[in-house]
Scaffold this active site. Structure first.
Site, PDB file in Angstrom:
ATOM      1  N   GLU A 432       0.828  -1.214   0.000  1.00  0.00           N
ATOM      2  CA  GLU A 432       0.000   0.000   0.000  1.00  0.00           C
ATOM      3  C   GLU A 432       0.859   1.260   0.000  1.00  0.00           C
ATOM      4  OE1 GLU A 432      -2.845  -0.279   3.209  1.00  0.00           O
ATOM      5  OE2 GLU A 432      -3.820  -2.016   2.303  1.00  0.00           O
ATOM      6  N   GLU A 508      -3.864  -9.033   0.587  1.00  0.00           N
ATOM      7  CA  GLU A 508      -4.246  -8.798   1.980  1.00  0.00           C
ATOM      8  C   GLU A 508      -5.772  -8.806   2.035  1.00  0.00           C
ATOM      9  OE1 GLU A 508      -1.777  -5.821   3.967  1.00  0.00           O
ATOM     10  OE2 GLU A 508      -3.572  -5.255   5.079  1.00  0.00           O
TER      11      GLU A 508
HETATM   12  C1  GAL Z   1      -3.904  -2.570   5.654  1.00  0.00           C
HETATM   13  C2  GAL Z   1      -2.406  -2.465   5.893  1.00  0.00           C
HETATM   14  C3  GAL Z   1      -1.985  -3.284   7.091  1.00  0.00           C
HETATM   15  C4  GAL Z   1      -2.898  -3.017   8.239  1.00  0.00           C
HETATM   16  C5  GAL Z   1      -4.302  -3.358   7.833  1.00  0.00           C
HETATM   17  C6  GAL Z   1      -5.315  -3.226   8.926  1.00  0.00           C
HETATM   18  O1  GAL Z   1      -4.368  -1.557   4.864  1.00  0.00           O
HETATM   19  O2  GAL Z   1      -1.724  -2.934   4.781  1.00  0.00           O
HETATM   20  O3  GAL Z   1      -0.660  -2.971   7.443  1.00  0.00           O
HETATM   21  O4  GAL Z   1      -2.779  -1.684   8.576  1.00  0.00           O
HETATM   22  O5  GAL Z   1      -4.667  -2.480   6.796  1.00  0.00           O
HETATM   23  O6  GAL Z   1      -6.598  -3.476   8.434  1.00  0.00           O
END
Ligand code: GAL
Length: 818
Positions: A432, A508
């Site tokens: 991100e 993710e």
């Molecule tokens: C994502 C990020 C992670 C964590 C996660 C929590 O956007 O890549 O590091 O912050 O959100 O939901």
């Protein structure tokens, strides 16, 4: 290789072995020393600490790996960040407490150690290797600065050949500095990974300079290609490949033709392929001879396996289409902080195996070498990540400060240090990154991907993208080998059409939030929901504005063949990022984990297990059944199971049969839910049916009475007497009938006697300010975990756990010489 060549070669080896034996193998090859014991540590800011004559007698004695901040105390003032998190669409800065764990990692720390190296003589090469140092390490030897690095997660080494004193005491000093606003989670502090010293002959294998690949594999044989960088002249390199039993299965020898590189191709007959199900490892023993004298030896484990990605088949391992059933993991080990401990890592991976998980993403940085070794041995696919930021900041003092100077070196070291691990099947250049925006970001993406390709042409590169629309328009997503989407399930279809690769990775997913054993009513889906106790409901219906529930991802993976799998955020809770309570104190660790910070499974564990673990039965009921005061009130019961239907009974009365179905909500497709159950104390029973409606399994849970007796359940009973090994003992309480008490919060006291020590405890409560290293802690939702560590002496160990008014629990462990 012909038979004649083999026998000549054996003769050569025999002769060489004889010569090596005569002159003492130690002198002729390399030595490798782990610098783990005998360090001194201080939070001093005194720069004269680098000097040899510095008086460190008052400093703390520590061993490495070490995390100076994990003993706390927790305090919201540590790294208090008043910021608007742009990523989360925040416009107005607010106070974020606990964002980096509320532990004292900010500031300076010094480590000092003295040593003599009898092996070392001028002309030899000595390398000081750091697997990571948090952060901005400046390294001094005998008072002189010999090297420095920046990123706390990067592997690096320093050539100290010229500065090392032969046969005299050497003083090594390392200064580390952690800036405020440099992380989005708890980074740990200090020499939290191993430090080693390698002494080699002038003729040697370059550090991380050997690359083993398996370019051709079929059922009958595999080609093992070895490229090794070397120093020296008139060299011969000989290699033998050993199978897992130590039997030699291939050999090869050649003379130096290029200045500093050797290349060999060996054939392994009837190869055992590496996969998560069959994590078979070979060892390549490479030897380097100069004018016939053995000068260097390396022993490198590797696997024979093929990895392909295609629009037609997605991710293909050894010819078989495979989906990532993965989890993202931050590097901290809960109560141990960032300090690496192999048995703690092994326990995590054991838990993940039972879950049916087959892949790990080291979010958002370089994994530890120990974690990769375990992934190789235990069978996990690995997505090795590098950065959370490039040139544009997420946090003021994040990697953006170092990107220009270090990014290429950090990527090169990541790849060189880890590329022989068969578990790694993909690299990630970033997570991100704000550089998803802007022309510069596109240049950086291409630059980094090219560096990965230059260092390793065999594996593809991804970036976890959250600005999906932007990356569809700008070409950012199109240029990556693997388009990785973070969340944004509603954009998968569009991204699949827009991107040319033909498949999408859920780099993710989910970020569902829950607290182990805590249930909130009414039971309904919610976003960023806050409760006065700073917990989240374990009915698994709560997520963040940007995130989603597990089923949203399941549907994509089940219905869209072009989705190649997912990496759930996260496998375990971690220190820091206590969303949705990052503006509420106290709260200092995450709620995202499938298991909690102590490694205890939350309910969600069984939802993933029912889908991922295809070998074992899963039949799990929630919530617990101790609801004094809720009598007669609606208390839904959910069942997570691999069976399609089940019948629920409360005190013998049927609540009806539920069947998984695609026709209602996403949850109805993967969970069995009885929404109208009224609570009455007693027994809840679930009976699961097979496809033909035949009852095949059942589970019961009962309302518990008052806590009566303490129960201890160690994950391992025999430890290695190496001063590092751990047993994780789950502590719970039962009533006088032996029924577990799911809401107990008794204050427990721990005593370890014999050849073990009390290391830490953790109860998984994100709001707890009890420090981990003191031998007392409250139960959270009826449980906690105590870590008992071996000493270096073998013998019996006893852990005793007591609490006011409860029958004491005791367990016997033992440690044996490794
Ligand atoms: C994502 C990020 C992670 C964590 C996660 C929590 O956007 O890549 O590091 O912050 O959100 O939901």
């Amino acid at each position: 290789m012909s038979l004649i060549a083999v026998s000549r070669f054996s003769l050569f080896l025999l002769l060489m072995g004889y010569l090596a034996g005569c002159s003492g193998a130690k002198d002729t090859t390399r030595s490798h020393t782990l610098l783990s014991d005998g360090w001194k540590f201080s939070r001093s800011t005194d720069d004269t600490a680098s000097a040899t004559n510095f008086d460190d007698s008052g400093w703390e004695k520590v061993s490495i790996p070490h995390d100076w901040a994990i003993t706390g105390p927790f305090d919201k003032e540590w790294d208090r960040q008043v910021v608007a998190i742009e990523q989360n669409n925040e416009k107005i800065p607010t106070e974020k407490t606990g964002r980096t764990g509320a532990l004292p990692h900010i500031g300076t720390g010094w480590y000092r150690k003295t040593f003599t190296l009898p092996d070392f003589k001028p002309g030899k090469q000595a390398l000081l290797v750091f697997d990571g140092a948090m952060s901005q390490p400046v390294v001094y030897l005998n008072g002189k600065q010999v090297g420095q690095w920046a990123y706390g997660y990067a592997y690096f080494y320093i050539d100290i050949s010229k500065d090392l004193l032969p046969n005299q005491t050497n003083t090594l000093a390392v200064k580390l500095t952690n800036l405020p606003f440099s992380s989005r989670w708890y980074p740990g502090a200090g020499l939290y990974r191993k430090v080693s010293l390698i002494v080699k002959n002038p003729e040697n294998f370059e550090q991380w300079g050997t690359f083993i690949t398996t370019p051709k594999i079929d059922a009958n044989s595999a080609t093992v290609n070895i490229k090794a960088k070397t120093a020296g002249q008139n060299l011969t390199m000989s290699t033998r490949i050993e199978d897992a039993n130590g039997t030699t299965v291939a050999t090869f020898q050649n003379e130096q033709t290029a200045k500093d590189t050797f290349e060999q191709n060996l054939t392994v007959k009837a190869p055992h392929l590496w996969s998560p199900e069959t994590p078979y490892l070979y060892t390549a023993v490479t030897e380097l001879y100069a004018n016939g004298t053995l000068k260097d030896v390396q022993s490198i484990k590797f696997g024979i396996r093929s990895v392909e990605y295609s629009a037609a088949k997605g991710f293909v391992l050894n010819g078989k289409a495979t989906k990532f059933k993965g989890v993202c993991l931050h590097h901290d080990l809960g109560p141990l902080g960032a300090a690496i401990n192999k048995s703690a890592l092994r326990r995590q991976l054991t838990i993940l195996k039972d879950l049916g998980c087959n892949a790990i993403r080291s979010s958002h940085n370089m994994p530890s070498i120990e974690q990769l070794e375990l992934a190789d041995e235990m069978g996990f696919l690995f997505l090795a990540e590098s950065f959370d930021e490039w040139g544009k900041p997420k946090v003021e003092n994040g990697y953006n400060l170092f990107f220009e100077q270090y990014a290429e070196k950090d990527v090169a070291n990541l790849v060189r240090a880890t590329r022989n691990h068969p578990s790694i099947v993909m690299w990630s250049a970033g997570n991100e990154v704000p550089d998803q925006y802007g022309a510069e970001g596109l240049v950086r993406a291409k630059f980094l991907q090219d560096v990965f390709h230059r260092e390793d042409p065999t594996r593809p590169v991804t970036v976890g993208m959250d600005q999906v629309k932007q990356t569809m328009e700008s070409g950012f997503g199109a240029l990556l080998d693997i388009p990785g989407l973070n969340y944004r399930t509603h954009l998968y279809e569009d991204a699949h059409k827009a991107f040319p690769q033909g498949f999408i990775l859920g780099s993710e997913t989910a970020s569902t939030i829950s607290s182990r054993g805590v249930y909130k009513f009414p039971v309904e889906p919610a976003k960023d929901k806050n409760y006065p106790d700073h917990q989240c409901s374990s009915y698994d219906l709560e997520s963040c504005v940007w995130s989603n529930l597990p089923e949203d991802d399941f549907i994509l993976q089940d219905d869209k063949p072009w989705v190649i799998g997912e990496f759930v955020w996260t496998g375990f809770d971690y220190l820091g990022e206590p969303w949705p309570y990052d503006e509420h104190w106290p709260s200092r660790s995450s709620y995202f984990g499938i298991s909690d910070l102590a490694g205890l499974p939350k309910d969600r564990y069984y939802l993933y297990r029912s889908r991922w673990n295809t070998q074992d039965e899963t039949l799990h009921m929630l919530p617990h059944w101790n609801w004094e005061g809720r009598e007669g009130q609606t208390t839904p019961v959910f069942v997570y199971t691999n069976y399609d239907s089940a019948e629920l009974f409360v005190n013998g009365k049927s609540m009806g049969i539920q069947q998984k179905t695609k026709d209602k909500t996403p949850q109805h497709r993967y969970r069995l839910m009885w929404m109208d159950v009224k609570y009455e104390p007693g027994t809840v029973k679930v009976v699961a049916f097979d496809k033909d409606g035949k009852p095949v399994a059942q589970k019961e849970m009962k309302t518990a009475g008052k806590p009566h007796r303490i129960v201890l359940d160690p994950d391992v009973k025999t430890l290695k007497a190496d001063g590092q090994d751990l047993s994780f003992v789950t502590v719970s309480v039962v009533d006088k009938n032996g029924i577990p008490c799911p809401t107990a919060t008794n204050q427990m006291h721990f005593k370890v006697s014999g050849q073990g020590t009390y290391k830490a405890a953790c109860n998984g409560d994100a709001t707890s300010l009890e420090v981990f290293h003191l031998p007392t802690m409250k139960l959270f939702s009826g449980k906690l975990v105590v870590l008992v560590q071996s000493t270096q002496a073998a013998g019996d160990i006893t852990l005793e756990v007591s609490a006011d008014g409860l029958q004491t629990g005791s367990v016997g462990l033992k440690s044996v010489k490794p």
